[in-house]
Design a protein around this motif. Structure first.
Motif, short mmCIF file in Angstrom:
data_model
loop_
_atom_site.label_atom_id
_atom_site.label_comp_id
_atom_site.label_asym_id
_atom_site.label_seq_id
_atom_site.Cartn_x
_atom_site.Cartn_y
_atom_site.Cartn_z
N PRO A 38 0.73 -1.42 0.21
CA PRO A 38 0.11 -0.12 0.00
C PRO A 38 1.08 1.08 -0.05
N LEU A 39 1.89 1.13 0.03
CA LEU A 39 3.17 2.20 0.75
C LEU A 39 2.88 3.72 -0.40
N PHE A 40 3.37 2.87 -1.78
CA PHE A 40 2.81 3.84 -2.81
C PHE A 40 1.73 4.52 -3.13
N TYR A 41 0.23 3.43 -2.76
CA TYR A 41 -0.61 4.60 -3.22
C TYR A 41 -1.03 6.19 -1.85
N LEU A 42 -0.30 4.95 -0.81
CA LEU A 42 -1.03 5.83 0.22
C LEU A 42 -0.14 7.61 0.34
N ILE A 43 1.10 7.16 -0.59
CA ILE A 43 2.60 8.25 -0.92
C ILE A 43 1.81 9.21 -1.65
N THR A 44 0.89 8.94 -2.22
CA THR A 44 -0.16 9.24 -4.11
C THR A 44 -1.22 10.41 -3.13
N SER A 45 -2.10 9.43 -2.22
CA SER A 45 -3.34 10.11 -2.04
C SER A 45 -2.64 11.26 -1.14
N LEU A 46 -1.94 11.61 -0.96
CA LEU A 46 -1.46 13.23 0.35
C LEU A 46 -1.25 14.24 -1.09
N PHE A 47 -1.02 13.72 -2.66
CA PHE A 47 -0.75 15.20 -3.31
C PHE A 47 -1.87 14.83 -4.10
N PHE B 12 -1.26 16.12 -13.93
CA PHE B 12 0.14 16.34 -12.57
C PHE B 12 0.43 16.09 -11.48
N ALA B 13 -0.66 16.13 -10.40
CA ALA B 13 -0.93 15.67 -9.84
C ALA B 13 -0.60 14.18 -9.03
N LEU B 14 -1.37 13.67 -10.01
CA LEU B 14 -0.86 12.02 -9.54
C LEU B 14 -0.37 11.60 -10.08
N ARG B 15 0.96 12.90 -10.57
CA ARG B 15 2.24 11.84 -11.03
C ARG B 15 3.45 13.04 -10.26
N LEU B 16 3.12 13.58 -9.86
CA LEU B 16 3.71 14.49 -8.88
C LEU B 16 4.89 14.50 -7.90
N PRO B 17 4.45 12.64 -6.86
CA PRO B 17 5.02 12.18 -6.39
C PRO B 17 6.43 11.28 -7.00
N VAL B 18 5.82 10.66 -8.37
CA VAL B 18 7.07 9.98 -8.71
C VAL B 18 8.15 11.00 -9.61
N ALA B 19 7.54 12.08 -9.43
CA ALA B 19 8.23 12.83 -10.09
C ALA B 19 9.40 13.48 -8.72
N ILE B 20 8.83 13.55 -7.80
CA ILE B 20 10.28 13.90 -6.90
C ILE B 20 10.03 12.81 -6.47
N LEU B 21 10.34 11.45 -6.14
CA LEU B 21 11.20 10.34 -5.68
C LEU B 21 12.46 10.31 -7.11
N GLY B 22 12.12 10.62 -8.46
CA GLY B 22 12.87 10.43 -9.46
C GLY B 22 14.09 11.52 -9.00
N ALA B 23 13.46 12.85 -8.30
CA ALA B 23 14.31 13.57 -8.33
C ALA B 23 15.34 13.12 -7.06
N ILE B 24 15.06 12.67 -5.62
CA ILE B 24 15.35 11.88 -4.86
C ILE B 24 16.52 10.87 -5.04
N SER B 25 16.28 9.86 -6.57
CA SER B 25 16.55 9.14 -6.99
C SER B 25 18.40 9.72 -7.26
N VAL B 26 17.88 10.76 -7.90
CA VAL B 26 19.26 11.19 -8.60
C VAL B 26 20.15 11.55 -7.24
N THR B 27 19.48 12.27 -6.38
CA THR B 27 20.32 13.11 -5.98
C THR B 27 21.39 11.51 -4.41
N VAL B 28 20.62 11.16 -4.52
CA VAL B 28 20.75 9.83 -3.89
C VAL B 28 21.96 8.88 -4.95
N SER B 29 21.85 8.90 -5.56
CA SER B 29 22.91 8.43 -6.46
C SER B 29 24.33 9.38 -6.45
#
Length: 300
Positions: free
Chosen positions: A62-71, A79-96
């Motif tokens: 359930p975690l991804f659905y719960l995160i999506t429901s916040l946005f 745009f709102a539906l995909r905003l969480p994955v865009a943020i996660l994608g940016a975080i992946s670059v930072t962690v990289s």
């Protein structure tokens, strides 16, 4: 973060990479219409946490659905539906960036962060409302913790708490994002223990403490598994196989090698997967051997 040092030069570059990555991933985020799998995401995100954990709503944790429901909520845009994955994608670059620095210093950090920043696959899945970027962030955190554990195993008598905490975060994100996380965990574990086995005088705590941590973090998804299997049993063929061996084989064909299996058969796809793991392990062993040889030759 690496070697416990929080310096200005170790904070600003990854943050800038993350900001640039976010801008790229927000660009035309709602250009494409919502497709079927994203529609499932929007539907599942309307359920409460209690429903997702106790009712056979979905085959994914359930975690991804719960995160999506916040946005996003019904009636909002793509745009709102995909905003969480865009943020996660940016975080992946930072962690990289941090992963590259842990592997081989600042130059590797910039190269790896740049590669992930411009990666077509990363960009694609950072604009698709599905679980894969959450899985990627978790895996990158796990890899970062494993690299730091391997590096510290030569001069520490036990794993650092910060590395174990990082490992817990990575494993929990993976376990609560997608069932394919089991494959990533297995491959990461093989690489980690292969590296430790060639380390001279490595303390045994580096072997068993990470295992305990991974098991405890992974067990956090156990309460959901019964309802997850109940939902999956109506959708996936692998759960309908007559014995466990065939079920495992069919399950593995679902992830990563389905296209190869379609083109050349399941046996070849399965063999290719095993070969890739073997090549990865061989590469790690070769790298560690070269490092040991270089240290032996260097003047003391």
């Amino acid at each position: 973060m690496v070697e416990g040092e929080w310096k200005y030069s170790a904070i600003l570059p990854p943050l800038l990479f993350g900001l640039l990555a976010l801008l790229l991933r927000l660009y035309h985020l709602d250009e494409k219409s919502i497709w079927m799998d994203e529609a499932f995401t929007s539907y599942h995100s309307t359920f409460s946490a209690y429903q997702l954990w106790t009712q056979p709503v979905t085959t994914k944790p359930p975690l991804f659905y719960l995160i999506t429901s916040l946005f996003w909520s019904p009636g909002d845009s793509a745009f709102a539906l995909r905003l969480p994955v865009a943020i996660l994608g940016a975080i992946s670059v930072t962690v990289s960036w941090y992963l590259g620095r842990a592997l081989a210093g600042n130059r590797a950090a910039f190269l790896l962060a740049l590669f992930v920043l411009l990666s077509d696959v990363n960009l694609f899945y950072s604009q698709e409302a599905r679980h894969y970027m959450l899985l990627s962030v978790g895996w990158l955190l796990l890899l970062l913790s494993l690299v730091q554990l391997v590096k510290s195993s030569g001069n520490q008598d036990k794993p650092r708490r910060s590395d174990l905490v990082l490992m817990v975060a990575g494993v929990m994100l993976m376990a609560h994002s997608h069932p394919v996380a089991v494959h990533y965990l297995a491959a990461s574990g093989i690489a980690y223990f292969s590296a430790l086995l060639i380390m001279p005088g490595c303390n045994r705590r580096f072997f068993y403490q990470p295992v305990i941590v991974v098991l405890l973090a992974g067990m956090s998804v156990l309460p959901w598994l019964p309802v997850g299997f109940e939902s999956a049993s109506t959708n996936f063929n692998w759960l309908k196989q007559p014995d466990a061996g065939k079920a495992l084989f069919e399950y593995m064909m679902l992830f990563g090698s389905s296209s190869l299996a379609f083109l050349a058969g399941k046996k070849l796809a399965f063999g290719a997967g095993v070969l890739l793991v073997a090549v990865s392990v061989a590469g790690i062993l070769s790298l560690r051997a070269k490092e040991r040889e270089s240290k032996a030759r260097s003047p003391r």
